[in-house]
Design an enzyme around this catalytic site. Structure first.
Site, mmCIF file in Angstrom:
data_model
loop_
_atom_site.group_PDB
_atom_site.id
_atom_site.type_symbol
_atom_site.label_atom_id
_atom_site.label_comp_id
_atom_site.label_asym_id
_atom_site.label_seq_id
_atom_site.Cartn_x
_atom_site.Cartn_y
_atom_site.Cartn_z
ATOM 1 C CE LYS A 12 -1.846 -1.690 3.642
ATOM 2 N NZ LYS A 12 -2.618 -2.021 4.863
ATOM 3 C CB THR A 72 -6.389 7.385 7.988
ATOM 4 O OG1 THR A 72 -5.442 7.806 8.980
ATOM 5 C CG2 THR A 72 -6.527 8.475 6.930
ATOM 6 N N GLY A 77 -8.041 2.468 11.016
ATOM 7 C CA GLY A 77 -8.637 1.233 10.530
ATOM 8 C C GLY A 77 -8.616 1.041 9.028
ATOM 9 C CB THR A 78 -7.068 2.901 6.204
ATOM 10 O OG1 THR A 78 -5.782 2.991 6.826
ATOM 11 C CG2 THR A 78 -7.791 4.223 6.347
ATOM 12 N N GLY A 79 -6.198 -0.023 7.068
ATOM 13 C CA GLY A 79 -5.574 -1.293 6.678
ATOM 14 C C GLY A 79 -6.491 -2.476 6.913
ATOM 15 C CB CYS A 80 -8.719 -3.347 9.771
ATOM 16 S SG CYS A 80 -7.555 -3.202 11.132
#
Length: 269
Positions: free
Chosen positions: A174, A206, A208-211
């Site tokens: 990412k 932002t 929790g964007t990865g989850c």
């Protein structure tokens, strides 16, 4: 037939990340969501106040219950905080022959702190990544997993090759930690590199964007989508979630998990 998606991750009492973000995403993308909780956290938009690990035996019992009655069509892993837990969960995934495994290697906190010790990182490399259909590290996580500095797109490509060689079928590095107004996510399938580009959104919301991104990939895989289509839909989903911010909390707020579907409804009305 309804797709079933499992998240193996920690609980976020603030609702923005972890299993809460994953289950919201599964629901919005119309798959049946299940969870195996690895830790309970006390947290909000200002940070994490406490972490309570779930005993290993209880984590494994959750997985066994899922296998006995609700075998998942796809699953994702999130916060696996120890070498012992990573190896045990990997062993269960392999034993149950669960496929469509999305690994979100939660290793680096938003402030840059390492969440995993080197022994646990080694277990992730040796036990979990070989099971991954897709792995979705950000740049600091890719650096930790590959032990190379990532300063350029060429560096990202080298890191992606290393992660693929470790066993991941698809690698998505990412671009949120990159520079400039253009955000570039790099995809590698062992044969070719693809780039997903979008404009960077200026926001502090932002959390929790990865989850959420990994959960969206998982949901699409559970519905039978191809990996590349799943990644592209997930990119659209998280972009909408960040762009249509909820503006709640005093710190790094959560993303808007229902923004993607709201946009679809408006587009067809």
């Amino acid at each position: 037939m309804l797709g079933k998606a499992l998240t193996i991750a920690g609980s976020d009492s603030g609702g923005g990340a972890g299993i809460q973000a994953d289950l919201k995403t599964f629901q919005e993308l119309k798959v049946y969501g299940m969870s195996a909780i690895t830790a309970i956290t006390a947290q909000n938009t200002l940070g994490v106040q406490a972490v309570y690990p779930i005993p290993l035996d209880m984590v494994l019992k959750q997985l066994l219950s899922i296998e006995a009655d609700l075998k998942p069509d796809a699953l994702k892993t999130g916060m696996l905080f120890s070498s012992e837990l990573i190896e045990a969960v990997s062993g269960q995934i392999k034993s149950f022959q669960w496929g469509n495994v999305v690994v979100d290697p939660v290793m680096i906190a938003k402030g840059g702190s390492r969440l995993l010790q080197e022994e646990a990182v080694r277990s992730m490399r040796e036990s979990l990544i070989p099971l991954a259909t897709v792995i979705t590290p950000n740049i600091p996580e890719a650096e930790a997993l590959t032990e190379i500095p990532i300063l350029s797109m060429k560096d990202r490509q080298q890191a992606a090759r290393i992660l693929h060689k470790l066993g991941a079928d698809f690698v998505v590095i990412k671009g949120g930690h990159g520079n400039g107004n253009e955000l570039i996510d790099l995809i590698y399938d062992g044969d070719r590199f693809l780039e997903m580009k979008s404009l960077r959104i200026a926001t502090k919301n932002t959390h929790g964007t990865g989850c959420t991104f990994a959960a969206a990939i998982t949901a699409q895989l559970a519905k039978g989508e191809s990996v590349l289509d799943a990644i592209q839909i997930a990119k659209q989903y998280i972009h909408a979630a960040i762009e249509d911010s909820l503006q709640i909390g005093s710190g790094h707020g959560p993303t808007n998990h229902w923004a993607f579907q709201q946009r679809r409804v408006r587009a067809h009305s």
